[in-house]
Design a protein around this motif. Structure first.
Motif, mmCIF file in Angstrom:
data_model
loop_
_atom_site.group_PDB
_atom_site.id
_atom_site.type_symbol
_atom_site.label_atom_id
_atom_site.label_comp_id
_atom_site.label_asym_id
_atom_site.label_seq_id
_atom_site.Cartn_x
_atom_site.Cartn_y
_atom_site.Cartn_z
ATOM 1 N N ARG A 100 33.293 -0.464 39.348
ATOM 2 C CA ARG A 100 32.766 0.774 38.775
ATOM 3 C C ARG A 100 31.652 1.314 39.663
ATOM 4 N NH1 ARG A 100 27.783 -0.443 36.999
ATOM 5 N NH2 ARG A 100 27.366 -2.580 36.279
ATOM 6 N N ARG A 101 31.268 2.557 39.416
ATOM 7 C CA ARG A 101 30.156 3.153 40.148
ATOM 8 C C ARG A 101 28.852 2.441 39.800
ATOM 9 N NH1 ARG A 101 31.014 8.693 41.703
ATOM 10 N NH2 ARG A 101 32.768 8.601 43.156
ATOM 11 N N PRO A 102 28.005 2.197 40.787
ATOM 12 C CA PRO A 102 26.726 1.547 40.488
ATOM 13 C C PRO A 102 25.765 2.484 39.778
ATOM 14 C CG PRO A 102 26.812 2.180 42.796
ATOM 15 C CD PRO A 102 28.171 2.486 42.232
ATOM 16 N N ARG A 103 24.867 1.878 39.011
ATOM 17 C CA ARG A 103 23.791 2.630 38.349
ATOM 18 C C ARG A 103 22.463 2.023 38.808
ATOM 19 N NH1 ARG A 103 27.799 2.164 34.304
ATOM 20 N NH2 ARG A 103 26.852 0.234 33.532
ATOM 21 N N PHE A 104 22.023 2.455 39.975
ATOM 22 C CA PHE A 104 20.794 1.926 40.543
ATOM 23 C C PHE A 104 19.587 2.560 39.853
ATOM 24 C CE2 PHE A 104 23.797 1.632 44.226
ATOM 25 C CZ PHE A 104 23.854 0.241 44.268
ATOM 26 N N THR A 105 18.546 1.751 39.630
ATOM 27 C CA THR A 105 17.399 2.220 38.842
ATOM 28 C C THR A 105 16.096 2.307 39.631
ATOM 29 O OG1 THR A 105 17.008 -0.053 38.104
ATOM 30 C CG2 THR A 105 18.359 1.347 36.678
ATOM 31 N N LEU A 106 16.005 1.655 40.779
ATOM 32 C CA LEU A 106 14.760 1.704 41.550
ATOM 33 C C LEU A 106 14.631 3.055 42.254
ATOM 34 C CD1 LEU A 106 14.575 -1.855 43.161
ATOM 35 C CD2 LEU A 106 13.640 -1.061 40.977
#
Length: 282
Positions: free
Chosen positions: A262-268
């Protein structure tokens, strides 16, 4: 969501789908580069770099040319010609190229028509240069009795090697998109009608699939450390970066999203989460 800023007079600035578009907007002057344009570009890149909603910047030009270089018909430089500049004065092209150099976010320059002189040197610190097949380029300074600017004597040999940089800069000759691509000045050449679509497709891929902090650190590692005379100090930074992975939520998300297809959900975010041990951050 889209946001268009009207604060500028010689460029336009728009944000749509996490991509900021910065457009040189003096088509009646073939986007001739002025001191005002230089300062507006620096301000626009600063705005994009500080905006958490922006992931990538596309730089392009309105009309048939990207930019034909310096236009001094608008009043010359921003100092008194009788007294000259003070010690802190910075020439205009470098105000843009140096701000792109310090970006935490990738910049894609989409070049069409003529991109010569300062209209080319301002793009040398971009992460990508895409060109229309009918583009023409030139570091024409010696043919005008002036000098390379925009810190281009530092950037250009790192892109194309000293021999090609010497040829282009000493001769000041024009060259086409095919030669620019072969030498590595531009990454890819596109049909003119599809140039901006290609730039936005690349920007969308970067925005969707790369981690903002990883991108920020990586582009600065390349720019600030690749010219050192030993790999040792680079490896010292690498070691600290890799040691931090265990407490890095983006690293965990990168692996998990890959495994889950799946597409990543980066938070930084680069504005608050860059490592504090980077040697250029002090």
């Amino acid at each position: 969501m889209g946001d268009t800023t009207t604060d500028f007079t010689e460029i336009t600035y728009r944000v749509t789908d996490r991509i900021a578009t910065v457009t040189l907007n003096r088509p009646e002057a073939r986007n001739g580069y002025t001191v005002r344009m230089a300062d507006e570009l620096a301000a626009a890149f600063d705005r994009a770099d500080r905006d958490p909603e922006v992931r990538v910047v596309v730089l392009t030009g309105e009309g048939k040319d990207f930019s034909v270089g310096a236009d001094l018909s608008q009043g010359g430089f921003d100092f008194d010609p009788d007294t000259g500049p003070d010690a802190a004065w910075q020439e205009p092209a470098g105000r843009c190229s140096k701000r792109i150099f310090t970006m935490d976010k990738p910049v894609i320059a989409a070049l069409h028509g003529s991109a010569v002189g300062g209209g080319l040197t301002i793009t040398l610190s971009a992460d990508y240069r895409l060109a229309a097949a009918d583009s023409r380029f030139g570091f024409v300074f010696t043919r005008r009795g002036i000098y390379p600017e925009g810190a281009s004597a530092w950037f250009l040999p790192r892109l194309v090697g000293m021999g090609r940089a010497m040829d282009w800069m000493i001769s000041g000759r024009l060259f086409d998109a095919a030669e620019a691509e072969q030498a590595g000045l531009v990454h890819r050449v596109h049909d003119p009608a599809g140039l901006l679509d290609a730039a936005y497709a690349l920007a969308a891929d970067l925005a969707a699939n790369t981690a903002p902090v990883s991108v920020a650190v990586t582009r600065q590692l390349l720019y600030r450390m690749s010219a050192l005379d030993s790999p040792a100090p680079v490896h010292e930074v690498d070691s600290k970066l890799i040691a931090s992975i265990g407490t890095n939520p983006d690293a965990a998300e990168g692996v998990l999203s890959f495994l889950q297809k799946r597409r990543p959900r980066f938070t930084l975010s680069p504005d608050k989460d860059l490592p504090d041990f980077l040697p250029w951050s002090h």
